[in-house]
Design a protein around this motif. Structure first.
Motif, PDB file in Angstrom:
ATOM      1  N   TRP A 148       6.658  -9.448   2.571  1.00  0.00           N
ATOM      2  CA  TRP A 148       7.037  -8.243   1.854  1.00  0.00           C
ATOM      3  C   TRP A 148       6.320  -8.090   0.512  1.00  0.00           C
ATOM      4  O   TRP A 148       6.421  -7.041  -0.125  1.00  0.00           O
ATOM      5  CB  TRP A 148       8.556  -8.219   1.629  1.00  0.00           C
ATOM      6  N   LEU A 149       5.581  -9.098   0.088  1.00  0.00           N
ATOM      7  CA  LEU A 149       4.810  -8.977  -1.151  1.00  0.00           C
ATOM      8  C   LEU A 149       3.711  -7.920  -1.016  1.00  0.00           C
ATOM      9  O   LEU A 149       3.131  -7.493  -2.020  1.00  0.00           O
ATOM     10  CB  LEU A 149       4.204 -10.329  -1.537  1.00  0.00           C
ATOM     11  N   LEU A 150       3.436  -7.517   0.220  1.00  0.00           N
ATOM     12  CA  LEU A 150       2.492  -6.418   0.425  1.00  0.00           C
ATOM     13  C   LEU A 150       2.989  -5.148  -0.263  1.00  0.00           C
ATOM     14  O   LEU A 150       2.180  -4.318  -0.708  1.00  0.00           O
ATOM     15  CB  LEU A 150       2.305  -6.150   1.922  1.00  0.00           C
ATOM     16  N   TYR A 151       4.284  -5.001  -0.343  1.00  0.00           N
ATOM     17  CA  TYR A 151       4.870  -3.804  -0.967  1.00  0.00           C
ATOM     18  C   TYR A 151       4.459  -3.655  -2.429  1.00  0.00           C
ATOM     19  O   TYR A 151       3.870  -2.624  -2.804  1.00  0.00           O
ATOM     20  CB  TYR A 151       6.390  -3.842  -0.799  1.00  0.00           C
ATOM     21  N   PRO A 152       4.700  -4.645  -3.308  1.00  0.00           N
ATOM     22  CA  PRO A 152       4.255  -4.476  -4.692  1.00  0.00           C
ATOM     23  C   PRO A 152       2.744  -4.470  -4.852  1.00  0.00           C
ATOM     24  O   PRO A 152       2.213  -3.831  -5.767  1.00  0.00           O
ATOM     25  CB  PRO A 152       4.885  -5.671  -5.424  1.00  0.00           C
ATOM     26  N   ILE A 153       2.024  -5.164  -3.956  1.00  0.00           N
ATOM     27  CA  ILE A 153       0.560  -5.162  -4.027  1.00  0.00           C
ATOM     28  C   ILE A 153       0.019  -3.754  -3.786  1.00  0.00           C
ATOM     29  O   ILE A 153      -0.826  -3.254  -4.543  1.00  0.00           O
ATOM     30  CB  ILE A 153      -0.035  -6.154  -3.006  1.00  0.00           C
ATOM     31  N   ILE A 154       0.501  -3.119  -2.727  1.00  0.00           N
ATOM     32  CA  ILE A 154       0.070  -1.759  -2.420  1.00  0.00           C
ATOM     33  C   ILE A 154       0.499  -0.804  -3.530  1.00  0.00           C
ATOM     34  O   ILE A 154      -0.262   0.088  -3.928  1.00  0.00           O
ATOM     35  CB  ILE A 154       0.649  -1.306  -1.063  1.00  0.00           C
ATOM     36  N   TYR A 155       1.707  -1.006  -4.046  1.00  0.00           N
ATOM     37  CA  TYR A 155       2.217  -0.141  -5.119  1.00  0.00           C
ATOM     38  C   TYR A 155       1.320  -0.209  -6.351  1.00  0.00           C
ATOM     39  O   TYR A 155       0.905   0.828  -6.885  1.00  0.00           O
ATOM     40  CB  TYR A 155       3.636  -0.547  -5.488  1.00  0.00           C
ATOM     41  N   ILE A 190       2.308 -11.527 -14.376  1.00  0.00           N
ATOM     42  CA  ILE A 190       3.655 -11.959 -14.747  1.00  0.00           C
ATOM     43  C   ILE A 190       4.686 -11.408 -13.768  1.00  0.00           C
ATOM     44  O   ILE A 190       5.603 -12.118 -13.333  1.00  0.00           O
ATOM     45  CB  ILE A 190       3.995 -11.521 -16.188  1.00  0.00           C
ATOM     46  N   ILE A 191       4.522 -10.144 -13.400  1.00  0.00           N
ATOM     47  CA  ILE A 191       5.460  -9.519 -12.464  1.00  0.00           C
ATOM     48  C   ILE A 191       5.395 -10.184 -11.092  1.00  0.00           C
ATOM     49  O   ILE A 191       6.425 -10.456 -10.463  1.00  0.00           O
ATOM     50  CB  ILE A 191       5.168  -8.009 -12.341  1.00  0.00           C
ATOM     51  N   PHE A 192       4.182 -10.504 -10.634  1.00  0.00           N
ATOM     52  CA  PHE A 192       4.049 -11.169  -9.338  1.00  0.00           C
ATOM     53  C   PHE A 192       4.606 -12.588  -9.392  1.00  0.00           C
ATOM     54  O   PHE A 192       5.243 -13.060  -8.441  1.00  0.00           O
ATOM     55  CB  PHE A 192       2.589 -11.192  -8.898  1.00  0.00           C
ATOM     56  N   ALA A 193       4.373 -13.269 -10.502  1.00  0.00           N
ATOM     57  CA  ALA A 193       4.939 -14.613 -10.661  1.00  0.00           C
ATOM     58  C   ALA A 193       6.463 -14.556 -10.645  1.00  0.00           C
ATOM     59  O   ALA A 193       7.133 -15.409 -10.040  1.00  0.00           O
ATOM     60  CB  ALA A 193       4.451 -15.233 -11.969  1.00  0.00           C
ATOM     61  N   LEU A 194       7.008 -13.531 -11.304  1.00  0.00           N
ATOM     62  CA  LEU A 194       8.451 -13.338 -11.313  1.00  0.00           C
ATOM     63  C   LEU A 194       8.956 -13.041  -9.906  1.00  0.00           C
ATOM     64  O   LEU A 194      10.011 -13.559  -9.494  1.00  0.00           O
ATOM     65  CB  LEU A 194       8.810 -12.191 -12.262  1.00  0.00           C
ATOM     66  N   SER A 195       8.220 -12.231  -9.164  1.00  0.00           N
ATOM     67  CA  SER A 195       8.602 -11.897  -7.789  1.00  0.00           C
ATOM     68  C   SER A 195       8.676 -13.151  -6.924  1.00  0.00           C
ATOM     69  O   SER A 195       9.658 -13.374  -6.202  1.00  0.00           O
ATOM     70  CB  SER A 195       7.606 -10.909  -7.181  1.00  0.00           C
ATOM     71  N   ILE A 196       7.626 -13.966  -6.998  1.00  0.00           N
ATOM     72  CA  ILE A 196       7.583 -15.190  -6.197  1.00  0.00           C
ATOM     73  C   ILE A 196       8.695 -16.144  -6.605  1.00  0.00           C
ATOM     74  O   ILE A 196       9.346 -16.772  -5.764  1.00  0.00           O
ATOM     75  CB  ILE A 196       6.200 -15.869  -6.331  1.00  0.00           C
TER      76      ILE A 196
END
Length: 219
Positions: A148-155, A190-196
């Motif tokens: 589901w990390l594809l969602y923020p990547i595409i966003y 930072i946002i991706f690190a927080l997501s993970i």
């Protein structure tokens, strides 16, 4: 609480989630239209460019699919393994980013304040509580959730491309024109690190709670 009571409570929770999230999204759209600073088309595009709105829509669609048992594409993706954990993680990020970064930027009043709190505080907390009681073992598999990390990547990709051509960025920490590309990339990291981190934490906590429940049932 017996199984029939548990199923009834779960249904009530789905109905509440369905109603409160769609209500907040709808009222926010109306308020944005009433206070628009661009034409209707541009305002609509801007509305759907907010991660807050898109993620709350994901939550609303999850409860819609779950409540009405919608199993056709694309609703089936929202009920697939790992989906509830990913959606919960993203809505928690919405809440955290707002509380830490954005709350001090403006002070909404009246109905806008109520909707703001629903989208950024009440709904994230409610979704976390719902996840706590309803996430299953297959929802805690990291490989399924990380998909589901594809969602923020595409966003992020779409926001940067559109911002480059339109000059509009929905969030100040993504505004490359004002803060520069390097700072924007750091914020994205930072946002991706927080997501993970949140996804991993939910998975670990969920597995621990699942094992604790099994031990309790065996005692």
């Amino acid at each position: 609480m017996n199984s029939s009571q548990s199923l009834r409570m779960n249904k009530y929770a789905k109905i509440f989630g369905f109603c409160i999230v769609w209500f907040a999204i709808t009222i926010q759209f109306i308020l944005m239209m009433q206070n628009r600073q661009a034409d209707i088309l541009e305002t609509t595009i801007r509305f759907f460019s907010f991660f807050t709105i898109l993620t709350n829509i994901l939550v609303a669609l999850y409860f819609t699919a779950s409540l009405f048992k919608l199993k056709r594409f694309p609703f089936n993706l929202l009920l697939d393994k790992g989906a509830i954990t990913a959606i919960t993680a993203f809505i928690i990020i919405v809440g955290l980013v707002y509380q830490i970064v954005l709350r001090g930027i403006w002070a909404p009043t009246g109905l806008q304040y109520i909707v703001d709190e629903l989208l950024h505080t009440i709904i994230p907390l409610f979704m976390l509580g719902y996840w706590f009681f309803n996430a299953k073992k297959e929802d805690l598999i990291l490989s399924a959730v990380f998909y589901w990390l594809l969602y923020p990547i595409i966003y992020i990709a779409l926001i940067i491309v559109r911002g480059y051509y339109s000059g509009y960025y929905p969030y100040p920490f993504l505004n490359i024109e004002e803060i520069g590309l390097e700072t924007a990339l750091i914020n994205i990291f930072i946002i991706f690190a927080l997501s993970i981190t949140i996804i991993t934490a939910l998975s670990i906590v969920g597995k621990y709670l699942s094992k604790a429940t099994m031990r309790k049932l065996q005692d």
